[in-house]
Design a protein around this motif. Structure first.
Motif, PDB file in Angstrom:
ATOM      1  N   ALA A 143       2.538  -4.152   5.495  1.00 11.51           N
ATOM      2  CA  ALA A 143       3.138  -3.978   6.822  1.00 11.51           C
ATOM      3  C   ALA A 143       2.664  -2.700   7.500  1.00 11.51           C
ATOM      4  N   CYS A 144       2.460  -1.607   6.723  1.00 11.07           N
ATOM      5  CA  CYS A 144       2.087  -0.321   7.336  1.00 11.07           C
ATOM      6  C   CYS A 144       0.913   0.281   6.590  1.00 11.07           C
ATOM      7  N   PRO A 145      -0.258   0.275   7.195  1.00  4.97           N
ATOM      8  CA  PRO A 145      -1.439   0.845   6.520  1.00  4.97           C
ATOM      9  C   PRO A 145      -1.490   2.362   6.588  1.00  4.97           C
ATOM     10  N   TYR A 146      -0.518   2.997   7.278  1.00  2.00           N
ATOM     11  CA  TYR A 146      -0.572   4.442   7.474  1.00  2.00           C
ATOM     12  C   TYR A 146       0.262   5.216   6.459  1.00  2.00           C
ATOM     13  N   LEU A 147       0.888   4.540   5.539  1.00  2.00           N
ATOM     14  CA  LEU A 147       1.683   5.223   4.522  1.00  2.00           C
ATOM     15  C   LEU A 147       0.770   5.778   3.426  1.00  2.00           C
ATOM     16  N   GLY A 148       1.031   7.038   3.080  1.00  2.00           N
ATOM     17  CA  GLY A 148       0.256   7.653   2.019  1.00  2.00           C
ATOM     18  C   GLY A 148       0.823   7.303   0.659  1.00  2.00           C
ATOM     19  N   ALA A 149       0.110   7.792  -0.380  1.00  2.00           N
ATOM     20  CA  ALA A 149       0.533   7.480  -1.753  1.00  2.00           C
ATOM     21  C   ALA A 149       1.897   8.071  -2.071  1.00  2.00           C
ATOM     22  N   GLN A 150       2.233   9.175  -1.397  1.00  2.00           N
ATOM     23  CA  GLN A 150       3.511   9.822  -1.658  1.00  2.00           C
ATOM     24  C   GLN A 150       4.642   9.289  -0.766  1.00  2.00           C
ATOM     25  N   GLU A 151       4.343   8.276   0.033  1.00  2.00           N
ATOM     26  CA  GLU A 151       5.341   7.790   0.991  1.00  2.00           C
ATOM     27  C   GLU A 151       5.738   6.332   0.720  1.00  2.00           C
ATOM     28  N   ALA A 152       5.530   5.856  -0.477  1.00  2.00           N
ATOM     29  CA  ALA A 152       5.848   4.460  -0.810  1.00  2.00           C
ATOM     30  C   ALA A 152       7.341   4.162  -0.672  1.00  2.00           C
ATOM     31  N   ALA A 165       0.867  -4.692  16.297  1.00  2.00           N
ATOM     32  CA  ALA A 165       1.146  -4.722  14.860  1.00  2.00           C
ATOM     33  C   ALA A 165       2.111  -5.847  14.531  1.00  2.00           C
ATOM     34  N   ARG A 166       1.651  -7.120  14.712  1.00  2.00           N
ATOM     35  CA  ARG A 166       2.467  -8.279  14.364  1.00  2.00           C
ATOM     36  C   ARG A 166       2.126  -8.710  12.941  1.00  2.00           C
ATOM     37  N   VAL A 167       3.178  -9.015  12.184  1.00  2.00           N
ATOM     38  CA  VAL A 167       3.005  -9.559  10.833  1.00  2.00           C
ATOM     39  C   VAL A 167       3.809 -10.842  10.794  1.00  2.00           C
ATOM     40  N   GLY A 168       3.120 -11.947  10.944  1.00  2.00           N
ATOM     41  CA  GLY A 168       3.823 -13.228  11.064  1.00  2.00           C
ATOM     42  C   GLY A 168       4.579 -13.282  12.394  1.00  2.00           C
ATOM     43  N   ASP A 169       5.880 -13.593  12.312  1.00  2.00           N
ATOM     44  CA  ASP A 169       6.701 -13.675  13.526  1.00  2.00           C
ATOM     45  C   ASP A 169       7.431 -12.370  13.814  1.00  2.00           C
TER      46      ASP A 169
END
Length: 555
Positions: free
Chosen positions: A18-27, A2-6
């Motif tokens: 950065a994190c595709p696993y966050l739900g709508a209630q976890e912003a 899970a690299r995002v740039g450097d």
């Protein structure tokens, strides 16, 4: 990795990508990196991959640190899973408790209860059944869940695709309830068990637990003895019985839960959660059943009050009618004697006068009008006597019709040529006053005879029609005009030069007082037909129908 740039995803803040696993209630976790690391990253496989990569590319110290961190993650994983499950259970319990606060309908309560047991991944039972205590028996009431693996896969796919939340699932819909119940209706109708029958006897007799591990949840394994219908339903699947008890420990029902598809066992924590859920459901169910019972009693009291009011009004009306009847009888009696005297004296004078006397036409007119008054007074007496007759007992309808026809044929032997046709089918007795029913039909027959002054055919029939008896009187006279038919059963209406116009009105009143109806069918130039429809009592009395008219018939 899970690299995002450097950098790595678990180090980046305020980047939704950065994190595709966050739900709508976890912003909110996007900006709070440390909290996101604790709540999301610790159990994430991406972090483990990143640590493994760092171990390969970093020095010995980094390698040691990543190894220690990796081991710590392995040891924390079960704890994190347990915490996640407990958090989910608490969330479900909170939603369930809130959802049941105002629920009073047992259907809604049991639906939401089984949703709580079958939703999510914490308990997430494959299927749930609800049994309720009815008249001392435990009876199938509702079921929720798939019938087989194919249906389960379809349901789970629909839930995932729609993004359905627990709050959505707990929304009660009578249509959904009816659809789910219909799926299992054949089984629910067969589920009927005594409370003393195993395994329910054991489930309801379990003591109140002093420790969570004791529990009041009864596990039923495939080896346990069961009623045949339960074994047929569950086959080799293990299931659990959760009793629903009132605050007085009175059985209200039971929930039967199983994992017939996944085969997943349950833990001690699951048992405790099941008891907590069942307590919430039982409290709401007891409240709902009490409300239903109270509502039924209120409706019964309202119905009783309505009937009392009706009876009071009936008593008042009968008293008023009795007073009117008494007054009518006294009045007609007072009038009758002078009218009879006037008529008698007029007829006597008429005979004494010379045949060519100019006064004979006056005495004849007086006698004729006196006779008319006598007939009117007699009709009033008969009307009052018959209208307020209240004594009723089983009456042989055909016997009355035979007697009436016989007496009329004797009376009219020297009158117009009337051909009588009696067609009497076997009919049960009705509750009525014999004299009242006799004069009711007599008025109609008299009207038919008077309509055939030159002779004709008179038909009297009886037959049964569903829950009623039909009496039909038909003549072949000239019929009635539309205006005459419209007014025929109104009081004081008559098409004859003499008569009070009360005969047919009295007949209609008698029929309606017996709970029946009277119908006129007419066709100008082709006679009239009167149909009397009288109800048959639900439970006819065995009392003999041989009353006053039966005795007259026998003589």
């Amino acid at each position: 990795m899970a690299r995002v740039g450097d950098s790595y995803c678990w180090l980046i803040a305020d980047d939704p990508a950065a994190c595709p696993y966050l739900g709508a209630q976890e912003a909110h976790l996007l900006s709070d990196v440390r909290r996101r690391n604790r709540e999301k990253c610790v159990g994430c496989e991406e972090l483990r991959h990143d640590l493994a990569e760092l171990r390969r590319t970093g020095g010995p110290l980094l390698e040691a640190l990543t190894a220690i961190l990796d081991e710590a993650l392995n040891r924390c994983r079960p704890i994190l899973r347990t915490l996640q499950i407990k958090e989910e259970l608490l969330d479900i319990l909170r939603h369930l408790s809130h959802s049941l606060q105002l629920a009073l309908d047992p259907d809604e309560i049991l639906y939401k209860g089984l949703v709580a047991f079958t939703a999510g991944s914490s308990l997430g039972f494959n299927r749930g059944l609800a049994l309720l205590v009815e008249e001392g028996m435990l009876c199938g009431y509702f079921a929720l869940g798939p019938r087989d693996g194919e249906e389960a896969a379809r349901i789970w796919q629909e839930v995932n695709e729609r993004g359905t939340t627990l709050a959505d699932l707990l929304q009660y819909s009578p249509e959904v309830f009816a659809r789910e119940r219909e799926k299992f209706r054949p089984w629910l109708e067969r589920f009927r068990f005594a409370l003393s029958e195993s395994p329910f006897r054991e489930a309801f007799s379990l003591p109140i637990p002093h420790a969570p591990e004791a529990g009041r949840v009864l596990e039923i394994t495939p080896e346990a003895p069961l009623p045949e219908v339960l074994r047929e339903f569950y086959r080799e699947a293990t299931f659990w019985i959760v009793p629903l008890l009132s605050h007085e420990e009175r059985p209200l029902g039971a929930l039967l839960l199983d994992n017939f598809l996944t085969g997943r066992p349950i833990s001690a924590e699951d048992r405790l959660a099941m008891e907590l859920f069942a307590m919430e459901i039982a409290v709401a169910l007891e409240r709902g059943l009490a409300h239903t019972e109270l509502r039924e009693k209120v409706e019964m009291l309202e119905e009783a009050y309505r009937r009392i009011q009706e009876h009071q009004q009936t008593i008042i009306r009968l008293r008023e009618e009795a007073a009117v009847a008494e007054m009518t009888l006294q009045l007609t009696h007072t009038i009758k004697n002078p009218v009879v005297a006037i008529g008698g004296l007029a007829r006597h004078l008429h005979k004494k006068l010379d045949e060519h006397s100019p006064y004979r036409r006056f005495t004849a007119a007086i006698a004729q009008e006196a006779s008319r008054l006598e007939e009117t007074v007699q009709d009033f007496v008969k009307f009052a006597a018959l209208k307020y007759a209240t004594e009723r007992h089983p009456v042989d309808v055909n016997g009355i019709l035979e007697l009436l026809a016989h007496e009329k044929m004797e009376t009219l032997r020297h009158g117009p040529p009337i051909r009588w046709h009696l067609d009497l089918a076997p009919v049960p007795p009705i509750l009525a006053d014999e004299r009242q029913l006799y004069h009711c039909v007599e008025n109609i027959v008299n009207n038919a005879i008077e309509a055939m002054s030159d002779g004709g055919d008179l038909f009297i029939e009886s037959r049964r029609s569903d829950d009623a008896i039909l009496i039909i009187v038909r003549d072949t006279g000239p019929g009635l005009t539309e205006e005459a038919a419209r007014n025929l059963f109104k009081p004081f209406f008559t098409t004859k030069p003499t008569g009070s116009g009360l005969g047919l009105y009295t007949s209609k009143q008698i029929v309606e007082s017996l709970g029946g109806e009277l119908q006129l069918l007419r066709q100008l130039g082709q006679g009239c037909e009167v149909v009397i429809r009288l109800p048959i009592p639900e439970a006819p009395s065995e009392t003999s129908t041989e009353g006053e008219f039966g005795a007259r018939r026998a003589s």
